[in-house]
Write a protein that holds these residues in place. Structure first.
Motif, PDB file in Angstrom:
ATOM      1  N   UNK A   1     -82.272 -81.287 158.020  1.00  0.00           N
ATOM      2  CA  UNK A   1     -82.182 -81.609 156.601  1.00  0.00           C
ATOM      3  C   UNK A   1     -83.435 -81.178 155.839  1.00  0.00           C
ATOM      4  N   UNK A   2     -84.565 -81.227 156.526  1.00  0.00           N
ATOM      5  CA  UNK A   2     -85.842 -80.948 155.872  1.00  0.00           C
ATOM      6  C   UNK A   2     -86.257 -79.485 155.990  1.00  0.00           C
ATOM      7  N   UNK A   3     -85.948 -78.892 157.131  1.00  0.00           N
ATOM      8  CA  UNK A   3     -86.325 -77.504 157.394  1.00  0.00           C
ATOM      9  C   UNK A   3     -85.185 -76.861 158.177  1.00  0.00           C
ATOM     10  N   UNK A   4     -84.218 -76.254 157.496  1.00  0.00           N
ATOM     11  CA  UNK A   4     -83.023 -75.737 158.163  1.00  0.00           C
ATOM     12  C   UNK A   4     -83.305 -74.775 159.310  1.00  0.00           C
ATOM     13  N   UNK A   5     -84.278 -73.903 159.154  1.00  0.00           N
ATOM     14  CA  UNK A   5     -84.560 -72.923 160.207  1.00  0.00           C
ATOM     15  C   UNK A   5     -85.068 -73.618 161.460  1.00  0.00           C
ATOM     16  N   UNK A   6     -86.063 -74.467 161.310  1.00  0.00           N
ATOM     17  CA  UNK A   6     -86.604 -75.184 162.465  1.00  0.00           C
ATOM     18  C   UNK A   6     -85.579 -76.151 163.039  1.00  0.00           C
ATOM     19  N   UNK A   7     -84.766 -76.733 162.175  1.00  0.00           N
ATOM     20  CA  UNK A   7     -83.742 -77.664 162.643  1.00  0.00           C
ATOM     21  C   UNK A   7     -82.683 -76.978 163.488  1.00  0.00           C
ATOM     22  N   UNK A   8     -82.239 -75.791 163.046  1.00  0.00           N
ATOM     23  CA  UNK A   8     -81.250 -75.053 163.838  1.00  0.00           C
ATOM     24  C   UNK A   8     -81.835 -74.605 165.167  1.00  0.00           C
ATOM     25  N   UNK A   9     -83.082 -74.162 165.141  1.00  0.00           N
ATOM     26  CA  UNK A   9     -83.729 -73.761 166.393  1.00  0.00           C
ATOM     27  C   UNK A   9     -83.853 -74.947 167.347  1.00  0.00           C
ATOM     28  N   UNK A  10     -84.139 -76.116 166.787  1.00  0.00           N
ATOM     29  CA  UNK A  10     -84.263 -77.317 167.613  1.00  0.00           C
ATOM     30  C   UNK A  10     -82.929 -77.660 168.269  1.00  0.00           C
ATOM     31  N   UNK A  11     -81.847 -77.567 167.513  1.00  0.00           N
ATOM     32  CA  UNK A  11     -80.520 -77.841 168.075  1.00  0.00           C
ATOM     33  C   UNK A  11     -80.187 -76.854 169.187  1.00  0.00           C
TER      34      UNK A  11
ATOM     35  N   UNK B   1     -74.823 -77.050 165.137  1.00  0.00           N
ATOM     36  CA  UNK B   1     -74.971 -75.631 164.784  1.00  0.00           C
ATOM     37  C   UNK B   1     -73.709 -75.105 164.116  1.00  0.00           C
ATOM     38  N   UNK B   2     -72.571 -75.499 164.654  1.00  0.00           N
ATOM     39  CA  UNK B   2     -71.294 -75.066 164.093  1.00  0.00           C
ATOM     40  C   UNK B   2     -71.115 -75.596 162.677  1.00  0.00           C
ATOM     41  N   UNK B   3     -71.509 -76.849 162.458  1.00  0.00           N
ATOM     42  CA  UNK B   3     -71.299 -77.490 161.161  1.00  0.00           C
ATOM     43  C   UNK B   3     -72.119 -76.856 160.045  1.00  0.00           C
ATOM     44  N   UNK B   4     -73.232 -76.218 160.406  1.00  0.00           N
ATOM     45  CA  UNK B   4     -74.070 -75.575 159.383  1.00  0.00           C
ATOM     46  C   UNK B   4     -73.863 -74.062 159.336  1.00  0.00           C
ATOM     47  N   UNK B   5     -72.849 -73.592 160.075  1.00  0.00           N
ATOM     48  CA  UNK B   5     -72.516 -72.178 160.022  1.00  0.00           C
ATOM     49  C   UNK B   5     -73.503 -71.269 160.721  1.00  0.00           C
TER      50      UNK B   5
END
Length: 221
Positions: A103-113, A134-138
């Motif tokens: 929610x705060x940092x999409x790039x780092x958040x997706x990498x974390x997932x 990951x799927x939910x955020x495309x």
């Protein structure tokens, strides 16, 4: 939520409302941020409280808070503490931290997932949930994540779940994954029931072999 986190959350809320902009409030904000940084890094505290502290810290200091959340995502010691339902989206505090980071940092958040997807120390269901995020955020890596989990050395139910999630993204890959799943668990005591579930998923994808497998199981019982 511990009282100190509640108090700092109140301060963060007031900050977001613009009521703590005067210079006289800066020491209070700094003290609250330091308290949350300490709480998020406290190995003796429970995992849920540490994640909450990092989330509040992000409200007070975005850079420090996102760094704290990312640290918690990768902290395998948090795996020792789980909520009761393994299929709840809040089952793993590490996944909660990843979603908050997203929610705060999409790039780092997706990498974390993505890191959680490939972390064999996690519960299998949590790894599938991370792929679902990951799927939910495309995220374009969601397909690879689902395909990877559908063929990974994890529990049957979670591989089946991943294969089903893969189906809309790559039907042919899902069919292959389901067939492999049936073969991989052939020696398991629960194989018949599991095989039937996988065969039904094949049928749902329009593969005629699904009905053939189901029929074969019926005649063999």
């Amino acid at each position: 939520m511990p009282d100190n986190i509640r108090g700092c959350l109140l301060i963060a809320t007031q900050l977001s409302l613009g009521t703590l902009l005067a210079d006289t409030w800066k020491p209070l904000l700094q003290t609250a941020a330091q308290a949350m940084a300490t709480a998020s890094a406290d190995d003796d505290s429970d995992a849920t409280s540490r994640v909450w502290a990092a989330r509040v810290l992000a409200e007070l200091d975005l850079q420090e808070g996102t760094t704290a959340l990312e640290t918690l995502v990768d902290d395998r010691l948090l795996d020792e503490e789980f909520n009761e339902d393994p299929h709840s989206p809040d089952f793993s505090d590490r996944l909660v931290a990843a979603r908050s980071l997203l929610e705060l940092d999409p790039v780092r958040g997706r990498d974390a997932c993505r890191r959680l997807v490939h972390d064999s120390h996690l519960y299998d269901s949590v790894r599938v949930r991370a792929a679902e995020v990951l799927l939910s955020v495309g995220d374009e890596r969601a397909r690879h994540a689902m395909e990877y989990l559908a063929g990974a050395d994890i529990h049957f139910d979670d591989r089946l779940d991943a294969a089903r999630r893969l189906a809309p993204l790559a039907p042919e890959a899902a069919v292959r994954a389901l067939h492999t799943l049936i073969k991989d668990y052939r020696g398991d005591p629960d194989w018949v029931d599991w095989c039937r579930d996988a065969a039904q998923a094949l049928t749902g994808l329009g593969d005629p072999r699904g009905r053939q497998i189901t029929g074969g199981l019926s005649t063999s019982l």
